[in-house]
Design a protein around this motif. Sequence first.
Motif, PDB file in Angstrom:
ATOM      1  N   ILE A 183       0.831  -1.195   0.000  1.00  0.00           N
ATOM      2  CA  ILE A 183       0.000   0.000   0.000  1.00  0.00           C
ATOM      3  C   ILE A 183       0.872   1.253   0.000  1.00  0.00           C
ATOM      4  O   ILE A 183       0.610   2.209  -0.719  1.00  0.00           O
ATOM      5  N   ASP A 184       1.908   1.240   0.830  1.00  0.00           N
ATOM      6  CA  ASP A 184       2.750   2.428   0.966  1.00  0.00           C
ATOM      7  C   ASP A 184       4.108   2.002   1.496  1.00  0.00           C
ATOM      8  O   ASP A 184       4.271   0.891   2.007  1.00  0.00           O
ATOM      9  N   LYS A 185       5.077   2.878   1.378  1.00  0.00           N
ATOM     10  CA  LYS A 185       6.394   2.637   1.961  1.00  0.00           C
ATOM     11  C   LYS A 185       6.977   3.967   2.392  1.00  0.00           C
ATOM     12  O   LYS A 185       6.593   5.032   1.883  1.00  0.00           O
ATOM     13  N   TRP A 186       7.894   3.908   3.359  1.00  0.00           N
ATOM     14  CA  TRP A 186       8.535   5.120   3.839  1.00  0.00           C
ATOM     15  C   TRP A 186       9.928   4.774   4.326  1.00  0.00           C
ATOM     16  O   TRP A 186      10.127   3.754   5.002  1.00  0.00           O
ATOM     17  N   HIS A 187      10.894   5.586   3.960  1.00  0.00           N
ATOM     18  CA  HIS A 187      12.278   5.363   4.358  1.00  0.00           C
ATOM     19  C   HIS A 187      12.669   6.423   5.372  1.00  0.00           C
ATOM     20  O   HIS A 187      12.669   7.617   5.061  1.00  0.00           O
ATOM     21  N   ASP A 188      12.997   5.992   6.589  1.00  0.00           N
ATOM     22  CA  ASP A 188      13.518   6.890   7.613  1.00  0.00           C
ATOM     23  C   ASP A 188      15.006   7.058   7.322  1.00  0.00           C
ATOM     24  O   ASP A 188      15.810   6.188   7.647  1.00  0.00           O
ATOM     25  N   LYS A 189      15.349   8.150   6.689  1.00  0.00           N
ATOM     26  CA  LYS A 189      16.732   8.353   6.244  1.00  0.00           C
ATOM     27  C   LYS A 189      17.690   8.583   7.403  1.00  0.00           C
ATOM     28  O   LYS A 189      18.862   8.254   7.308  1.00  0.00           O
TER      29      LYS A 189
END
Length: 132
Positions: free
Chosen positions: A114-120
């Motif tokens: 559904i979604d993705k997020w990268h905590d840089k």
Amino acid sequence: MKNLIAIFSLCILLLFSGCAKEVKKNDRPDWIDTPENNFVGKCATHVRGAIAQEQCAYKKGLAYIAMSKGVSVDVSADMTIKQTSTEKTGKSYGEVRAVVKMDEKNIKVGGSIIDKWHDKTADIMYVLIKEN
């Protein structure tokens, strides 16, 4: 005269410091902590790079789906990832199919990304997966 220049310089400095760019708010999505009926997979820094890190997060998300069914998990997965981007926007879509092995029985688990997020800052990839 020197005091006047010092006061003037201090006033200019304070004026410009008020115009400084605000610190960007944390853009961490709410679904990481409250995925509702979905599952979140996450993976920290991966020795093989960003794509392997993303795939690792997908596999972990599928493992959580399997574990929610009371299954001990050994995941083997096929992943399809489609990505498009322009100068201003980017979009990813993925589908994951996996086989989870338990006591020599194969249980099929599938999900859609559904979604993705990268905590840089922490270099952790999060993916939100909906069970099919």
